[in-house]
Design an enzyme around this catalytic site. Structure first.
Site, PDB file in Angstrom:
ATOM      1  N   HIS A  50       2.733  12.619 -10.400  1.00 49.26           N
ATOM      2  CA  HIS A  50       3.644  12.811  -9.271  1.00 49.26           C
ATOM      3  C   HIS A  50       3.052  13.826  -8.291  1.00 49.26           C
ATOM      4  O   HIS A  50       2.143  14.600  -8.630  1.00 49.26           O
ATOM      5  CB  HIS A  50       5.009  13.274  -9.777  1.00 49.26           C
ATOM      6  CG  HIS A  50       5.758  12.201 -10.519  1.00 49.26           C
ATOM      7  ND1 HIS A  50       7.027  12.357 -11.007  1.00 49.26           N
ATOM      8  CD2 HIS A  50       5.393  10.928 -10.853  1.00 49.26           C
ATOM      9  CE1 HIS A  50       7.416  11.241 -11.608  1.00 49.26           C
ATOM     10  NE2 HIS A  50       6.444  10.372 -11.530  1.00 49.26           N
ATOM     11  N   GLU A  52       4.129  16.637  -6.999  1.00 43.67           N
ATOM     12  CA  GLU A  52       4.220  18.069  -7.313  1.00 43.67           C
ATOM     13  C   GLU A  52       3.086  18.500  -8.238  1.00 43.67           C
ATOM     14  O   GLU A  52       2.518  19.591  -8.095  1.00 43.67           O
ATOM     15  CB  GLU A  52       5.564  18.380  -8.013  1.00 43.67           C
ATOM     16  CG  GLU A  52       6.813  17.986  -7.234  1.00 43.67           C
ATOM     17  CD  GLU A  52       7.284  16.564  -7.522  1.00 43.67           C
ATOM     18  OE1 GLU A  52       6.442  15.658  -7.575  1.00 43.67           O
ATOM     19  OE2 GLU A  52       8.492  16.350  -7.673  1.00 43.67           O
ATOM     20  N   CYS A  79      11.467  15.524 -10.445  1.00 39.62           N
ATOM     21  CA  CYS A  79      12.103  14.723 -11.489  1.00 39.62           C
ATOM     22  C   CYS A  79      12.421  15.558 -12.734  1.00 39.62           C
ATOM     23  O   CYS A  79      11.916  16.663 -12.924  1.00 39.62           O
ATOM     24  CB  CYS A  79      11.240  13.514 -11.842  1.00 39.62           C
ATOM     25  SG  CYS A  79       9.682  13.923 -12.617  1.00 39.62           S
ATOM     26  N   CYS A  88       8.488  16.897 -13.595  1.00 42.04           N
ATOM     27  CA  CYS A  88       7.917  17.863 -12.640  1.00 42.04           C
ATOM     28  C   CYS A  88       8.731  19.153 -12.594  1.00 42.04           C
ATOM     29  O   CYS A  88       8.172  20.240 -12.400  1.00 42.04           O
ATOM     30  CB  CYS A  88       7.850  17.263 -11.245  1.00 42.04           C
ATOM     31  SG  CYS A  88       6.752  15.850 -11.169  1.00 42.04           S
ATOM     32  N   ALA A 158       9.289 -15.364  14.126  1.00 39.28           N
ATOM     33  CA  ALA A 158       8.616 -15.402  15.424  1.00 39.28           C
ATOM     34  C   ALA A 158       9.356 -16.421  16.272  1.00 39.28           C
ATOM     35  O   ALA A 158       9.680 -17.514  15.797  1.00 39.28           O
ATOM     36  CB  ALA A 158       7.163 -15.816  15.245  1.00 39.28           C
ATOM     37  N   LEU A 207       1.611 -17.149   2.221  1.00 38.00           N
ATOM     38  CA  LEU A 207       2.462 -15.994   1.911  1.00 38.00           C
ATOM     39  C   LEU A 207       1.712 -14.870   1.209  1.00 38.00           C
ATOM     40  O   LEU A 207       2.308 -14.088   0.474  1.00 38.00           O
ATOM     41  CB  LEU A 207       3.682 -16.406   1.057  1.00 38.00           C
ATOM     42  CG  LEU A 207       4.617 -17.445   1.659  1.00 38.00           C
ATOM     43  CD1 LEU A 207       5.767 -17.708   0.705  1.00 38.00           C
ATOM     44  CD2 LEU A 207       5.161 -16.982   3.010  1.00 38.00           C
ATOM     45  N   GLY A 287      13.149 -20.438   6.382  1.00 38.07           N
ATOM     46  CA  GLY A 287      13.457 -20.803   7.750  1.00 38.07           C
ATOM     47  C   GLY A 287      14.823 -20.321   8.193  1.00 38.07           C
ATOM     48  O   GLY A 287      15.389 -19.387   7.619  1.00 38.07           O
ATOM     49  N   SER A 293      21.629 -17.299   6.110  1.00 37.80           N
ATOM     50  CA  SER A 293      22.436 -16.961   4.911  1.00 37.80           C
ATOM     51  C   SER A 293      22.448 -15.455   4.703  1.00 37.80           C
ATOM     52  O   SER A 293      23.492 -14.870   4.403  1.00 37.80           O
ATOM     53  CB  SER A 293      21.868 -17.576   3.642  1.00 37.80           C
ATOM     54  OG  SER A 293      21.593 -18.911   3.820  1.00 37.80           O
TER      55      SER A 293
HETATM   56  C1  AOF Z   1       6.941   9.131  -8.492  1.00 35.36           C
HETATM   57  N1  AOF Z   1       6.131   9.993  -7.815  1.00 35.36           N
HETATM   58  O1  AOF Z   1       5.719  11.934  -6.839  1.00 35.36           O
HETATM   59  C2  AOF Z   1       7.843  11.597  -7.751  1.00 35.36           C
HETATM   60  C3  AOF Z   1       8.697  10.696  -8.440  1.00 35.36           C
HETATM   61  O2  AOF Z   1       7.885   6.065 -13.458  1.00 35.36           O
HETATM   62  P1  AOF Z   1       7.720   7.566 -13.541  1.00 35.36           P
HETATM   63  O3  AOF Z   1       7.819   8.091 -14.886  1.00 35.36           O
HETATM   64  O4  AOF Z   1       6.458   7.988 -12.809  1.00 35.36           O
HETATM   65  O5  AOF Z   1       8.959   8.229 -12.763  1.00 35.36           O
HETATM   66  C4  AOF Z   1       9.298   7.762 -11.538  1.00 35.36           C
HETATM   67  C5  AOF Z   1      10.524   8.452 -11.000  1.00 35.36           C
HETATM   68  O6  AOF Z   1      10.277   9.832 -10.813  1.00 35.36           O
HETATM   69  C6  AOF Z   1      10.887   7.902  -9.639  1.00 35.36           C
HETATM   70  O7  AOF Z   1      11.753   6.815  -9.755  1.00 35.36           O
HETATM   71  C7  AOF Z   1      11.569   9.109  -8.998  1.00 35.36           C
HETATM   72  O8  AOF Z   1      12.910   9.094  -9.399  1.00 35.36           O
HETATM   73  C8  AOF Z   1      10.897  10.315  -9.627  1.00 35.36           C
HETATM   74  N2  AOF Z   1       9.965  11.050  -8.743  1.00 35.36           N
HETATM   75  N3  AOF Z   1       8.190   9.481  -8.787  1.00 35.36           N
HETATM   76  O9  AOF Z   1       6.513   8.019  -8.839  1.00 35.36           O
HETATM   77  C9  AOF Z   1       6.520  11.205  -7.445  1.00 35.36           C
HETATM   78  N4  AOF Z   1       8.231  12.823  -7.393  1.00 35.36           N
HETATM   79 ZN    ZN Z   2       8.064  14.071 -11.031  1.00 43.22          ZN
END
Ligand code: AOF
Ligand code: ZN
Length: 355
Positions: A50, A52, A79, A88, A158, A207, A287, A293
């Site tokens: 993450h 942090e 988190c 974190c 488009a 796609l 389309g 919908s």
């Molecule tokens: C992230 N990146 O920098 C922060 C997140 O799947 P995990 O264990 O990596 O956890 C994901 C969750 O952690 C994500 O859904 C969010 O709630 C939190 N923060 N996630 O992937 C990050 N700070």
């Molecule tokens: Zn985190």
């Protein structure tokens, strides 16, 4: 204000990973000691460290003694759970960071306030909601998924100068090459893309994102009676593909036939499936029946509309949005791009960030 400048830097860092973090959010973090940035980091790839953690790990050895006197700026609540990586908020407590400034709280059920509470319980000073609208726009897909329990929905079409999106049984190129390339870039940024049977039969689109660098979205085609021939481009194996139909459940290489009842609202049935599959965003590429919908059900968040420089005189009328707000109107060579958001949308357009 300097705080806002620091948070903008977090958002800028976060965006570097656009298209690579889904279903997780884009997050950037910086560590500031006495008006000096001593660490920076962002979440680079789904499943990896993450923001942090990357930020703290990037502090130079000679600056590490400053951490306990520093403020971390981060655009999402740290988190609180053990997931792909350890929590974190625990690391921030261990490192004795002095203060944490946050842009958005995290609605993901395993975090949802627990990260902030953990920091408060350990006497870390907290400030929240700094530039929150910018963060809402940046992470609208992730936030929508957790708050509304459905993917974030982008309508795209488009149209000609006289508001036609095509003619039946004939493929017509309406927008220019630059728009087409932009569309491929957008495809790398979303988790899935959906079309109806007629569009598959008439336009035979691939796609995928072959004109850009990045991931192909999951392709979803509604083919109730399995009428689309095996020679169609959706069977070209270039991306994972779901065929939503009424006849069979079957997996064949990267083609997944999914049988639904078609008894009630097919759009809602598909959105439910997508939520279960952790698909956080969806482009609806036509389309007109399928686009209408989604519009009738008020199930859309933004619409990206290209207008070419030719007229058709007759054909299939372009859909009409209701409850929409024009937030961007720009030219792409001889074409026009308009971005509308749904007025009920909780994620307001933030012009200084990218689309
Ligand atoms: C992230 N990146 O920098 C922060 C997140 O799947 P995990 O264990 O990596 O956890 C994901 C969750 O952690 C994500 O859904 C969010 O709630 C939190 N923060 N996630 O992937 C990050 N700070
Ligand atoms: Zn985190």
């Amino acid at each position: 204000m300097i705080d806002e400048l620091y948070m903008l830097r977090c958002l800028e860092l976060a965006q570097k990973a656009k298209g690579f973090t889904a279903p997780n959010p884009m997050v950037g973090a910086i560590l500031v000691y006495s008006n000096r940035i001593v660490g920076e980091g962002w979440h680079q790839q789904y499943g990896e460290a993450h923001a942090e953690i990357n930020c703290l790990n990037n502090v130079l050895p000679e600056d590490r003694h400053l951490i306990s006197e520093s403020t971390m700026y981060v655009n999402l609540e740290p988190c609180a759970h053990n997931g792909n990586t350890p929590p974190c908020s625990v690391r921030l407590v261990e490192e004795k960071v002095k203060k944490v400034v946050i842009c958005n709280k995290d609605p993901f059920e395993k975090v949802n306030g627990k990260g902030i509470q953990n920091l408060i319980n350990n006497n870390i000073e907290i400030k929240t909601d700094l530039l929150s609208n910018a963060g809402l726009w940046l992470n609208r897909r992730f936030l929508c998924f957790h708050q509304l329990h459905r993917p974030y929905i982008i309508l795209k079409w488009a149209q000609t100068l006289d508001s036609f999106i095509g003619q039946s049984n004939k493929q017509i190129q309406i927008s220019n090459m630059v728009c087409k390339q932009l569309m491929h870039k957008w495809r790398t940024e979303e988790a899935a893309i959906i079309i109806g049977t007629k569009t598959a039969l008439c336009d035979n689109p691939q796609l995928n994102a072959r004109l850009w660098h990045g991931k192909n979205p999951l392709r979803i085609v509604i083919d109730r009676e399995l009428k689309i021939p095996a020679t169609n481009n959706i069977f070209d194996n270039s991306a994972n593909t779901w065929i939503i139909n009424k006849k069979k459940n079957e997996i064949c290489n990267n083609i997944n036939y999914i049988k639904l009842t078609f008894n009630y609202n097919i759009v809602s049935e598909i959105l439910k499936l997508l939520f279960e599959a952790k698909i956080v965003s969806l482009i609806v590429e036509g389309g007109s029946q399928l686009l209408n919908s989604f519009i009738e059900l008020e199930l859309w968040d933004e619409a990206r509309i290209f207008t070419g420089n030719t007229s058709l005189g007759n054909g299939i009328k372009s859909p009409s949005l209701t409850n929409s707000e024009l937030v961007l109107n720009t030219e792409i060579e001889d074409n026009k791009l308009q971005l509308f958001t749904n007025k009920n949308n909780k994620y307001p357009f933030y012009p200084s960030l990218e689309l």
